[in-house]
Design a protein around this motif. Sequence first.
Motif, PDB file in Angstrom:
ATOM      1  N   GLU A 210       8.919   9.342  -1.382  1.00 34.98           N
ATOM      2  CA  GLU A 210       9.539   8.015  -1.443  1.00 34.98           C
ATOM      3  C   GLU A 210       9.208   7.165  -0.220  1.00 34.98           C
ATOM      4  OE1 GLU A 210      11.574   4.757  -2.697  1.00 34.98           O
ATOM      5  OE2 GLU A 210      11.105   6.524  -3.920  1.00 34.98           O
ATOM      6  N   GLU A 211       9.233   7.788   0.978  1.00 32.47           N
ATOM      7  CA  GLU A 211       9.016   6.956   2.180  1.00 32.47           C
ATOM      8  C   GLU A 211       7.593   6.401   2.284  1.00 32.47           C
ATOM      9  OE1 GLU A 211       8.726  11.230   3.990  1.00 32.47           O
ATOM     10  OE2 GLU A 211       9.782  10.248   2.333  1.00 32.47           O
ATOM     11  N   HIS A 212       6.673   6.942   1.467  1.00 29.79           N
ATOM     12  CA  HIS A 212       5.291   6.445   1.494  1.00 29.79           C
ATOM     13  C   HIS A 212       4.971   5.524   0.324  1.00 29.79           C
ATOM     14  CE1 HIS A 212       4.082   8.766   4.941  1.00 29.79           C
ATOM     15  NE2 HIS A 212       4.523   9.896   4.399  1.00 29.79           N
ATOM     16  N   GLN A 213       5.948   5.295  -0.557  1.00 30.53           N
ATOM     17  CA  GLN A 213       5.712   4.416  -1.707  1.00 30.53           C
ATOM     18  C   GLN A 213       5.616   2.962  -1.235  1.00 30.53           C
ATOM     19  OE1 GLN A 213       5.322   5.283  -4.843  1.00 30.53           O
ATOM     20  NE2 GLN A 213       6.404   7.205  -5.242  1.00 30.53           N
ATOM     21  N   PRO A 214       4.855   2.136  -1.956  1.00 31.99           N
ATOM     22  CA  PRO A 214       4.767   0.713  -1.586  1.00 31.99           C
ATOM     23  C   PRO A 214       6.149   0.061  -1.580  1.00 31.99           C
ATOM     24  CG  PRO A 214       3.144   1.246  -3.283  1.00 31.99           C
ATOM     25  CD  PRO A 214       4.019   2.454  -3.131  1.00 31.99           C
ATOM     26  N   ARG A 215       6.364  -0.849  -0.642  1.00 27.83           N
ATOM     27  CA  ARG A 215       7.636  -1.571  -0.566  1.00 27.83           C
ATOM     28  C   ARG A 215       7.531  -2.968  -1.170  1.00 27.83           C
ATOM     29  NH1 ARG A 215       6.041   0.210   3.622  1.00 27.83           N
ATOM     30  NH2 ARG A 215       5.760  -1.722   4.753  1.00 27.83           N
ATOM     31  N   LEU A 216       6.287  -3.431  -1.345  1.00 25.59           N
ATOM     32  CA  LEU A 216       6.074  -4.773  -1.901  1.00 25.59           C
ATOM     33  C   LEU A 216       5.207  -4.699  -3.148  1.00 25.59           C
ATOM     34  CD1 LEU A 216       5.092  -7.024   1.178  1.00 25.59           C
ATOM     35  CD2 LEU A 216       7.345  -6.808   0.112  1.00 25.59           C
ATOM     36  N   LYS A 217       5.449  -5.683  -4.034  1.00 25.61           N
ATOM     37  CA  LYS A 217       4.559  -5.884  -5.175  1.00 25.61           C
ATOM     38  C   LYS A 217       3.965  -7.280  -5.002  1.00 25.61           C
ATOM     39  CE  LYS A 217       4.804  -6.446 -10.203  1.00 25.61           C
ATOM     40  NZ  LYS A 217       5.765  -6.613 -11.300  1.00 25.61           N
ATOM     41  N   LEU A 218       2.640  -7.387  -5.025  1.00 28.26           N
ATOM     42  CA  LEU A 218       1.993  -8.689  -4.855  1.00 28.26           C
ATOM     43  C   LEU A 218       2.025  -9.441  -6.184  1.00 28.26           C
ATOM     44  CD1 LEU A 218      -1.081  -7.625  -2.673  1.00 28.26           C
ATOM     45  CD2 LEU A 218       1.246  -8.205  -1.963  1.00 28.26           C
TER      46      LEU A 218
ATOM     47  N   ALA B 108       0.837  -1.214   0.000  1.00 32.21           N
ATOM     48  CA  ALA B 108       0.000   0.000   0.000  1.00 32.21           C
ATOM     49  C   ALA B 108       0.863   1.252   0.000  1.00 32.21           C
ATOM     50  CB  ALA B 108      -0.894  -0.013   1.232  1.00 32.21           C
ATOM     51  N   ASN B 109       0.338   2.315  -0.580  1.00 30.39           N
ATOM     52  CA  ASN B 109       1.005   3.603  -0.409  1.00 30.39           C
ATOM     53  C   ASN B 109       0.446   4.217   0.869  1.00 30.39           C
ATOM     54  OD1 ASN B 109       0.149   6.448  -0.612  1.00 30.39           O
ATOM     55  ND2 ASN B 109      -0.897   5.888  -2.510  1.00 30.39           N
ATOM     56  N   THR B 110       1.337   4.727   1.707  1.00 27.66           N
ATOM     57  CA  THR B 110       0.939   5.158   3.053  1.00 27.66           C
ATOM     58  C   THR B 110       0.838   6.681   3.169  1.00 27.66           C
ATOM     59  OG1 THR B 110       3.270   5.124   3.734  1.00 27.66           O
ATOM     60  CG2 THR B 110       1.989   3.110   4.125  1.00 27.66           C
ATOM     61  N   ALA B 111       0.840   7.358   2.026  1.00 28.10           N
ATOM     62  CA  ALA B 111       0.784   8.830   2.062  1.00 28.10           C
ATOM     63  C   ALA B 111      -0.606   9.305   2.455  1.00 28.10           C
ATOM     64  CB  ALA B 111       1.144   9.385   0.689  1.00 28.10           C
ATOM     65  N   PRO B 112      -0.689  10.458   3.116  1.00 26.55           N
ATOM     66  CA  PRO B 112      -2.001  11.044   3.373  1.00 26.55           C
ATOM     67  C   PRO B 112      -2.706  11.309   2.047  1.00 26.55           C
ATOM     68  CG  PRO B 112      -0.249  12.254   4.505  1.00 26.55           C
ATOM     69  CD  PRO B 112       0.413  11.292   3.585  1.00 26.55           C
ATOM     70  N   PRO B 113      -4.031  11.165   1.986  1.00 29.55           N
ATOM     71  CA  PRO B 113      -4.730  11.377   0.718  1.00 29.55           C
ATOM     72  C   PRO B 113      -4.571  12.814   0.227  1.00 29.55           C
ATOM     73  CG  PRO B 113      -6.280  11.085   2.549  1.00 29.55           C
ATOM     74  CD  PRO B 113      -4.922  10.765   3.068  1.00 29.55           C
TER      75      PRO B 113
ATOM     76  N   ILE C 129      10.167  -4.349  -3.669  1.00 25.49           N
ATOM     77  CA  ILE C 129      10.483  -3.436  -4.775  1.00 25.49           C
ATOM     78  C   ILE C 129      11.185  -2.156  -4.292  1.00 25.49           C
ATOM     79  CG2 ILE C 129       8.741  -4.259  -6.403  1.00 25.49           C
ATOM     80  CD1 ILE C 129       6.899  -1.970  -5.435  1.00 25.49           C
ATOM     81  N   ARG C 130      11.162  -1.904  -2.980  1.00 26.63           N
ATOM     82  CA  ARG C 130      11.877  -0.748  -2.422  1.00 26.63           C
ATOM     83  C   ARG C 130      12.451  -1.128  -1.079  1.00 26.63           C
ATOM     84  NH1 ARG C 130       7.815   1.706  -4.837  1.00 26.63           N
ATOM     85  NH2 ARG C 130       8.298   3.423  -6.250  1.00 26.63           N
ATOM     86  N   PRO C 131      13.562  -0.487  -0.685  1.00 32.02           N
ATOM     87  CA  PRO C 131      14.075  -0.751   0.668  1.00 32.02           C
ATOM     88  C   PRO C 131      13.134  -0.155   1.697  1.00 32.02           C
ATOM     89  CG  PRO C 131      15.332   1.008  -0.389  1.00 32.02           C
ATOM     90  CD  PRO C 131      14.379   0.492  -1.425  1.00 32.02           C
ATOM     91  N   ASN C 132      13.246  -0.620   2.923  1.00 34.65           N
ATOM     92  CA  ASN C 132      12.518   0.012   4.023  1.00 34.65           C
ATOM     93  C   ASN C 132      13.051   1.415   4.192  1.00 34.65           C
ATOM     94  OD1 ASN C 132      10.517  -1.576   5.068  1.00 34.65           O
ATOM     95  ND2 ASN C 132      11.823  -2.646   6.520  1.00 34.65           N
ATOM     96  N   HIS C 133      12.192   2.401   4.125  1.00 37.43           N
ATOM     97  CA  HIS C 133      12.635   3.772   4.385  1.00 37.43           C
ATOM     98  C   HIS C 133      12.859   3.907   5.887  1.00 37.43           C
ATOM     99  CE1 HIS C 133      12.592   8.168   4.638  1.00 37.43           C
ATOM    100  NE2 HIS C 133      12.915   8.150   3.355  1.00 37.43           N
TER     101      HIS C 133
END
Length: 330
Positions: free
Chosen positions: A278-286, A266-271, A316-320
């Motif tokens: 970058e820190e709110h971008q998804p880290r996994l791809k299902l 999930a993207n965790t950014a506020p709507p 798909i991304r490192p842990n921010h």
Amino acid sequence: MGSSPDPKHVPVMLQRCMDALAPAIGAPGAVVVDATLGLGGHSEALLTQFPEVRLIAVDRDPAALKLSAERLAPFGERATLVHAVYDEIPEVLADLGIPEVQGILFDLGVSSMQLDEADRGFAYAQDAPLDMRMDQTVGLSAAEVLNTYSHGDLARILKVYGEERFAGKIASVILRERAKEPFTNSARLVELVRNAIPAATRRTGGNPAKRTFQALRIEVNGELEVLDRAIPGALDVLAVGGRIAVMSYQSLEDRLVKQYFAAGAANTAPPGLPIIPEEHQPRLKLLTRGAELATEEEIEENRRAAPVRLRVAERIRPNHPKARGASRRG
């Protein structure tokens, strides 16, 4: 005890798991973790199909480790076997000086060896001491749970872990019967559960004791609490481009895995943000649409595959740094 692994035994969804992990673990220097070694079938296939891979395999059951060590001996130093529970994978890797891995495989539930060892008490089909500990050197046995837990606690674990509709009634019968004589063996419990459940319900859905045995096993081994720590721990050590495959055998496990994977994807950014930092971008791809089920052929090869749900994800991304621990369920 001490029997060698069954050569006819086909690990659950074997080739499907190999294919799911293949893009991440084919290159030289790749490290793969088998989080649930068991009889070593998946591990053997990983080492055989990926000749460059280094395997780290863990199991909490000393008997499984002993058998698998014999099976994997031909692979020499490419295989490292560790006596540990799978929520300890980050510590195991740190001890070995391995910062991250390219593949992780979880085959949850009870290994076929444990089900087949009559004296372990996992199977309701044969009379055995009520133990059910995957590591018999620690913790309470199933008999101790039955003989000491309150009515409320017994009813709760039967309802939550066994998804048993008649949890309260079965708990009452257990309390009444243990006052006459403490529980020691499985046949008596199977009989009591069968008698506690209405006759109309008994006619469908297989052995009525199955749900009670599942609940006791999960409680005795702390399976859901361990899994609740294991999945985020595994995701933390998965390298970018690495893949994780998890096979669950019951809905409670699958729900936990689904929640962690969904949170990571999930993207965790506020709507309302025009650009997602970058820190709110998804880290996994299902990589699986929902959970994949076994095919008829896979079930024919191994009947234990029937209830399995497989989920696969790719990092798909490192842990921010700000998002550390965000793989915990919200």
